[in-house]
Design a protein around this motif. Structure first.
Motif, mmCIF file in Angstrom:
data_model
loop_
_atom_site.group_PDB
_atom_site.id
_atom_site.type_symbol
_atom_site.label_atom_id
_atom_site.label_comp_id
_atom_site.label_asym_id
_atom_site.label_seq_id
_atom_site.Cartn_x
_atom_site.Cartn_y
_atom_site.Cartn_z
ATOM 1 N N LYS A 189 0.840 -1.198 0.000
ATOM 2 C CA LYS A 189 0.000 0.000 0.000
ATOM 3 C C LYS A 189 0.881 1.257 0.000
ATOM 4 C CE LYS A 189 -2.590 1.095 3.666
ATOM 5 N NZ LYS A 189 -2.368 2.512 3.901
ATOM 6 N N ILE A 190 1.939 1.182 0.811
ATOM 7 C CA ILE A 190 2.840 2.355 0.915
ATOM 8 C C ILE A 190 3.530 2.610 -0.421
ATOM 9 C CG2 ILE A 190 4.953 3.218 2.026
ATOM 10 C CD1 ILE A 190 3.997 1.746 4.583
ATOM 11 N N ILE A 191 3.959 1.518 -1.065
ATOM 12 C CA ILE A 191 4.650 1.695 -2.354
ATOM 13 C C ILE A 191 3.703 2.260 -3.415
ATOM 14 C CG2 ILE A 191 5.789 0.443 -4.266
ATOM 15 C CD1 ILE A 191 7.521 1.031 -1.790
ATOM 16 N N LYS A 192 2.455 1.769 -3.407
ATOM 17 C CA LYS A 192 1.473 2.317 -4.365
ATOM 18 C C LYS A 192 1.255 3.808 -4.093
ATOM 19 C CE LYS A 192 -1.299 -1.822 -5.236
ATOM 20 N NZ LYS A 192 -2.587 -2.480 -4.934
ATOM 21 N N ASP A 193 1.088 4.114 -2.803
ATOM 22 C CA ASP A 193 0.897 5.513 -2.383
ATOM 23 C C ASP A 193 2.058 6.389 -2.852
ATOM 24 O OD1 ASP A 193 -1.056 6.904 -1.102
ATOM 25 O OD2 ASP A 193 -0.823 5.854 0.809
ATOM 26 N N LEU B 16 6.092 -3.440 -8.051
ATOM 27 C CA LEU B 16 5.013 -4.187 -7.363
ATOM 28 C C LEU B 16 5.071 -5.677 -7.712
ATOM 29 C CD1 LEU B 16 2.049 -1.653 -7.821
ATOM 30 C CD2 LEU B 16 3.226 -2.209 -5.695
ATOM 31 N N ALA B 17 5.406 -5.986 -8.960
ATOM 32 C CA ALA B 17 5.518 -7.392 -9.385
ATOM 33 C C ALA B 17 6.639 -8.089 -8.617
ATOM 34 C CB ALA B 17 5.758 -7.464 -10.887
ATOM 35 N N CYS B 18 7.745 -7.363 -8.452
ATOM 36 C CA CYS B 18 8.873 -7.927 -7.700
ATOM 37 C C CYS B 18 8.459 -8.187 -6.247
ATOM 38 C CB CYS B 18 10.077 -6.985 -7.734
ATOM 39 S SG CYS B 18 10.801 -6.869 -9.365
ATOM 40 N N MET B 19 7.726 -7.217 -5.680
ATOM 41 C CA MET B 19 7.293 -7.361 -4.285
ATOM 42 C C MET B 19 6.343 -8.553 -4.130
ATOM 43 S SD MET B 19 6.810 -3.409 -3.169
ATOM 44 C CE MET B 19 6.536 -3.697 -1.436
ATOM 45 N N TRP B 20 5.468 -8.699 -5.142
ATOM 46 C CA TRP B 20 4.523 -9.831 -5.112
ATOM 47 C C TRP B 20 5.299 -11.149 -5.182
ATOM 48 C CZ3 TRP B 20 3.685 -13.641 -8.768
ATOM 49 C CH2 TRP B 20 2.548 -14.442 -8.580
ATOM 50 N N TRP B 21 6.305 -11.168 -6.027
ATOM 51 C CA TRP B 21 7.076 -12.377 -6.265
ATOM 52 C C TRP B 21 7.857 -12.819 -5.025
ATOM 53 C CZ3 TRP B 21 12.450 -13.412 -7.863
ATOM 54 C CH2 TRP B 21 12.598 -14.693 -8.402
ATOM 55 N N ILE B 22 8.381 -11.849 -4.269
ATOM 56 C CA ILE B 22 9.207 -12.230 -3.111
ATOM 57 C C ILE B 22 8.388 -12.351 -1.814
ATOM 58 C CG2 ILE B 22 11.374 -11.244 -4.026
ATOM 59 C CD1 ILE B 22 10.888 -8.840 -2.151
ATOM 60 N N GLU C 249 2.948 -16.203 0.808
ATOM 61 C CA GLU C 249 1.502 -16.276 0.540
ATOM 62 C C GLU C 249 0.684 -15.596 1.628
ATOM 63 O OE1 GLU C 249 -1.513 -16.659 -1.720
ATOM 64 O OE2 GLU C 249 0.393 -17.503 -2.430
ATOM 65 N N ASN C 250 1.077 -15.778 2.918
ATOM 66 C CA ASN C 250 0.284 -15.202 4.017
ATOM 67 C C ASN C 250 0.304 -13.661 3.993
ATOM 68 O OD1 ASN C 250 3.019 -15.231 4.709
ATOM 69 N ND2 ASN C 250 2.548 -15.169 6.904
ATOM 70 N N ILE C 251 1.426 -13.091 3.545
ATOM 71 C CA ILE C 251 1.518 -11.626 3.435
ATOM 72 C C ILE C 251 0.631 -11.148 2.287
ATOM 73 C CG2 ILE C 251 3.075 -9.689 2.867
ATOM 74 C CD1 ILE C 251 3.652 -10.653 5.623
ATOM 75 N N ARG C 252 0.711 -11.886 1.169
ATOM 76 C CA ARG C 252 -0.115 -11.508 0.001
ATOM 77 C C ARG C 252 -1.594 -11.487 0.378
ATOM 78 N NH1 ARG C 252 2.128 -15.533 -4.614
ATOM 79 N NH2 ARG C 252 4.307 -14.919 -4.565
ATOM 80 N N ALA C 253 -1.980 -12.440 1.196
ATOM 81 C CA ALA C 253 -3.393 -12.561 1.582
ATOM 82 C C ALA C 253 -3.865 -11.362 2.400
ATOM 83 C CB ALA C 253 -3.593 -13.848 2.371
ATOM 84 N N SER C 254 -2.907 -10.701 3.095
ATOM 85 C CA SER C 254 -3.301 -9.567 3.953
ATOM 86 C C SER C 254 -3.454 -8.260 3.168
ATOM 87 C CB SER C 254 -2.261 -9.378 5.069
ATOM 88 O OG SER C 254 -1.039 -8.916 4.501
ATOM 89 N N TRP C 255 -3.056 -8.262 1.887
ATOM 90 C CA TRP C 255 -3.144 -7.035 1.092
ATOM 91 C C TRP C 255 -4.596 -6.687 0.781
ATOM 92 C CZ3 TRP C 255 1.181 -8.693 -2.883
ATOM 93 C CH2 TRP C 255 2.440 -8.564 -2.267
ATOM 94 N N HIS D 265 -6.631 1.352 -1.297
ATOM 95 C CA HIS D 265 -7.406 0.553 -0.347
ATOM 96 C C HIS D 265 -8.334 -0.439 -1.042
ATOM 97 C CE1 HIS D 265 -6.216 3.814 2.474
ATOM 98 N NE2 HIS D 265 -6.068 2.758 3.263
ATOM 99 N N GLY D 266 -8.187 -0.529 -2.341
ATOM 100 C CA GLY D 266 -8.949 -1.523 -3.090
ATOM 101 C C GLY D 266 -10.411 -1.167 -3.289
ATOM 102 N N GLN D 267 -10.768 0.114 -3.092
ATOM 103 C CA GLN D 267 -12.158 0.523 -3.317
ATOM 104 C C GLN D 267 -12.339 0.910 -4.790
ATOM 105 O OE1 GLN D 267 -12.398 3.743 -0.560
ATOM 106 N NE2 GLN D 267 -12.203 2.386 1.227
ATOM 107 N N ALA D 268 -13.507 0.579 -5.302
ATOM 108 C CA ALA D 268 -13.750 0.816 -6.733
ATOM 109 C C ALA D 268 -13.956 2.304 -7.026
ATOM 110 C CB ALA D 268 -14.981 0.033 -7.161
#
Lengths: 270, 317
Positions: free
Chosen positions: A50-54, A125-131, A134-140, A233-236
Motif C-alpha cells: 500500500k505504501i509503495i502504491k501511495d 510491485l511485481a517484484c514485491m509480489w514475487w518475493i 503467501e500469508n503476506i499476500r493474503a493480507s493485502w 485501499h482496493g475501493q472501486a
C-alpha cells in the motif's frame, strides 16, 4: 488548423525536453521507488504494498507537476525572450497553432513520463509480489498488480494536462516567475477548492459568500483527480466518476487554451 | 500588383508603466515595391526600419493604415508560404542543429521530406556553412547564426524576401556572400526588401531605396534619381611634387591632403580643370598617379536627408 504544423511544433517541444534531459527524473523515480520498496519491506508487514502504491502515485504527481509548471511557463516565454518567434511566425503558422502545438508537445512529454512511471511502479510491485510469502499476500487490501492503479495514473495525467494549460495560459501574458507563482498558487487552491463551496457555514457576509461561491466555480477543482486513497485501499472508482472528472478537465483545458491563444494572437512582439 | 504595398502604415507604442504615453515608431508610411526589385530601407538606429518589417510580417499590429504583400493583407497566413524573413540578430533553438532547424521550418512550410533532404544541404552550402551545420546552435557564433538565418529565409524559394540587417555580424567574406545571394535572388525574379544602416551595402545591390528618420519617410526613389551622378569634383593624386608646386596648386584646389612624403591628394572643384594641375606637376618633374571624378554617394545623400529631418524637427519643436 493544420495537423502537420501542430505535429511539427509538438515534436519540437518533445525533442527539446529529451535534449534538456527532462526524462532524467525517471531515473530518480525508479531509484526512489526501489529504495523505498527495500526499506518498507523490512519495516512493515502487509502495509508495504500500500505504501509503495501511495508513494508511486504521489511521486508521479509531484514529478509531473514540476515538469508541467517549469516547462509549461517557458513554452511561449522562451520563444519571445529569445526572439525565435520572429522566424517561426514568418512561416505559415497561425499563432493559435503555435500555442496548441506547444501544449501538445508538453502533453506528449508528460504522457511518456507518466507511462514510464506507471510501468516502473508495476515492475516494482511485481517484484514485491514475487518475493512476498503467501500469508503476506493474503493480507493485502488490493492485488499487487491492481488494474485500478491505471485509473489513478490516468487521472493524474489529466490533472497534469490541466496544470500545463494553467502554466501556458499565464505564460502568454506574464513573466516566467509570476507564471510559476500563479500556477503553483492555482494548484494549491485547486486542491482546497471544495472548502470555498460551503463558506457560508463559516462567514455571515452575503457578498463574501457570493464571492467565494464564484471563486469555487471559476478556479480549477483539482481534488477529484486524486483517487489514490480509494485505489490503494482496493475501493472501486466508478467509470462514471472517471468520465465526469476527465470531462471537467477537458472543458477547463479547452477554456484555458482558448483564452491563452486569444491573448497570444493579439500580442505585439516588439 | 505590387510585391509590397503600404499605405499610411502607422505604429504607436505605449511607453511607461502607470501613465502610458504614446510613442510613434512609424508615421504614415506609404511605399510600393515592384516585383523583382531589390529595395533598401535605410535609416539610422530607431528610425522605424525594424518596425516596418515587423508590421509587414504582422509580428506587431498597425495602429493605422494598411500593408499588403503579393496583393494579400500582411497578416494572411497563406502568403507566408511565398515569403522569407531574416530577423535582425536571429536566434534559434539552442538544442537543434542547423540541419534540424531547417528541417523543422521545412515541415512548417509544408515542404515534402524529399525536397527538404535535397534543399537543406544545398542552402547550407550556399550560405557557407560547412561542418558547423551539425553543431548544436548554442555553440554557433553570431556569424554562423546569421548564415543559418539566411538559409531558413530562403528555404521555401520565396517570391519576396525580407532581410533585416542581413550583413550584421558577418565577416567581409560573408558580406560578399550576402551581396551575391541578394543579386542571385534578383536574377531569379524574387523581390528583396532589406533594411540596413550600412549604406555601401545598399548602394551595391539596391535599385531603389527609401530613407526613414524618426519614423518618417524622408526620401525614396531610384538610386539614379536620388543621387546626383554628375561629377562634383576631381581627386588628383600626385607624387614627387615640391612644396612650391603644391602651394601653386592649392590656390585652385578645394583641399590638399598629404598622403606620404611628397605624395598628395588634390581635391578640385568641378569648375577646375585637372589638366592644369597635370601640366603644373609635369613641369616640376612630378608625376600624376591617378585622376578620379568625385561623385555624390548614397552616404552623402543619406546624411543630408537625415540632417534636414533633424533640423525640421528642431524648428517644429
Amino acid at each position: 488548423m493544420s495537423g502537420g504544423r501542430l505535429g511539427a511544433v509538438a515534436l519540437s517541444v518533445f525533442r527539446e525536453s529529451v535534449r534538456d534531459r527532462v526524462f532524467y527524473n525517471l531515473l530518480l523515480f525508479a531509484v526512489l521507488l526501489v529504495g523505498a520498496a527495500v526499506l518498507v519491506g523490512q519495516m512493515t508487514a502487509g502495509q508495504d504494498i500500500k505504501i509503495i502504491k501511495d508513494l508511486g502515485l504521489a511521486a508521479t504527481s509531484a514529478f509531473g507537476l514540476f515538469i508541467a509548471v517549469f516547462i509549461g511557463i517557458g513554452l511561449v516565454w522562451k520563444e519571445l525572450e529569445r526572439h525565435s518567434v520572429y522566424s517561426l511566425l514568418a512561416k505559415p503558422v497561425r499563432r493559435t497553432e503555435l500555442v496548441l502545438g506547444k501544449y501538445l508537445g508538453l502533453a506528449f512529454t508528460l504522457l511518456v513520463n507518466v507511462a514510464v512511471m506507471a510501468a516502473v511502479l508495476y515492475v516494482v510491485l511485481a517484484c514485491m509480489w514475487w518475493i512476498s510469502p503467501e500469508n503476506i499476500r493474503a493480507s493485502w487490501e488490493s492485488p499487487a498488480l491492481d488494474p485500478a492503479l491505471l485509473v489513478a495514473f490516468l487521472l493524474i495525467y489529466v490533472q497534469l494536462l490541466l496544470v500545463t494549460a494553467i502554466a501556458l495560459f499565464f505564460s502568454t501574458f506574464s513573466s516566467p516567475m509570476l507564471s510559476a507563482v500563479l500556477t503553483f498558487g492555482f494548484y494549491v487552491i485547486g486542491h482546497f477548492n471544495a472548502d470555498l463551496k460551503h463558506f457560508e457555514t463559516v462567514i455571515a457576509s452575503a457578498p463574501l459568500v457570493w464571492l467565494t461561491r464564484a471563486l469555487y466555480y471559476l478556479l480549477p477543482n483539482l481534488a477529484p483527480f486524486d483517487v489514490t486513497a480509494p485505489v490503494v485501499h482496493g475501493q472501486a472508482v466508478s467509470p462514471g466518476y472517471v468520465a465526469m472528472t476527465i470531462g471537467y478537465g477537458a472543458v477547463y483545458v479547452a477554456f484555458l487554451l482558448a483564452a491563452g491563444a486569444h491573448i497570444f494572437a493579439r500580442r505585439d512582439f516588439k | 500588383m505590387h510585391a509590397i504595398d503600404t499605405e499610411d502604415l502607422t505604429k504607436d507604442y505605449a511607453l511607461g508603466f502607470w501613465r502610458k504615453r504614446p510613442y510613434r515608431a512609424l508615421d504614415r508610411l506609404t511605399l510600393a515595391v515592384e516585383p523583382g526589385e531589390v529595395f533598401g530601407l535605410l535609416g539610422p538606429n530607431g528610425s522605424g526600419k525594424t518596425t516596418t518589417l515587423k508590421l509587414l510580417l504582422q509580428l506587431v499590429f498597425p495602429t493605422g493604415g494598411r500593408a499588403e504583400i503579393l496583393g494579400r493583407p500582411a497578416g494572411d497566413v497563406s502568403v507566408r508560404r511565398r515569403i522569407g524573413y531574416l530577423p535582425e540578430n536571429p536566434y534559434f533553438y539552442d538544442h537543434l542543429t542547423a540541419v534540424e532547424l531547417l528541417d523543422y521550418f521545412g515541415r512548417l512550410l509544408g515542404i515534402g521530406a524529399a525536397d527538404r533532404a535535397a534543399r537543406i544541404p544545398r542552402l547550407l552550402d550556399q550560405v557557407g556553412l560547412g561542418a558547423e551545420r551539425r553543431l548544436a546552435l548554442r555553440r554557433c557564433s553570431k556569424g554562423m547564426l546569421q548564415r543559418v538565418g539566411l538559409a531558413q529565409a530562403l528555404l521555401n524559394e520565396p517570391e519576396v524576401v525580407f532581410l533585416d540587417e542581413p550583413m550584421s555580424g558577418l565577416d567581409p567574406i560573408g558580406r560578399r556572400m550576402v551581396r551575391e545571394l541578394i543579386l542571385g535572388l534578383r536574377d531569379r525574379g524574387a523581390t528583396v526588401f532589406f533594411s540596413s544602416h550600412i549604406l555601401s551595402d545598399a548602394e551595391a545591390v539596391c535599385s531603389r531605396v527609401a530613407i526613414l528618420a524618426g519614423g518618417r519617410l524622408v526620401a525614396s526613389g531610384l538610386l539614379t534619381d536620388l543621387l546626383a551622378f554628375g561629377i562634383k569634383g576631381w581627386e588628383v593624386v600626385v607624387e614627387g611634387a615640391d612644396t612650391a608646386a603644391i602651394e601653386r596648386v592649392r590656390a585652385m584646389a578645394a583641399r590638399v591632403t598629404p598622403i606620404a612624403e611628397r605624395r598628395y591628394a588634390v581635391e578640385l572643384p568641378s569648375t577646375a580643370r585637372p589638366d592644369v594641375v597635370m601640366a603644373e606637376m609635369t613641369a616640376v618633374g612630378a608625376s600624376v598617379v591617378s585622376i578620379n571624378p568625385l561623385r555624390d554617394t548614397l552616404e552623402d545623400y543619406f546624411m543630408r536627408q537625415v540632417a534636414e529631418h533633424v533640423r525640421e524637427r528642431q524648428v517644429r519643436a
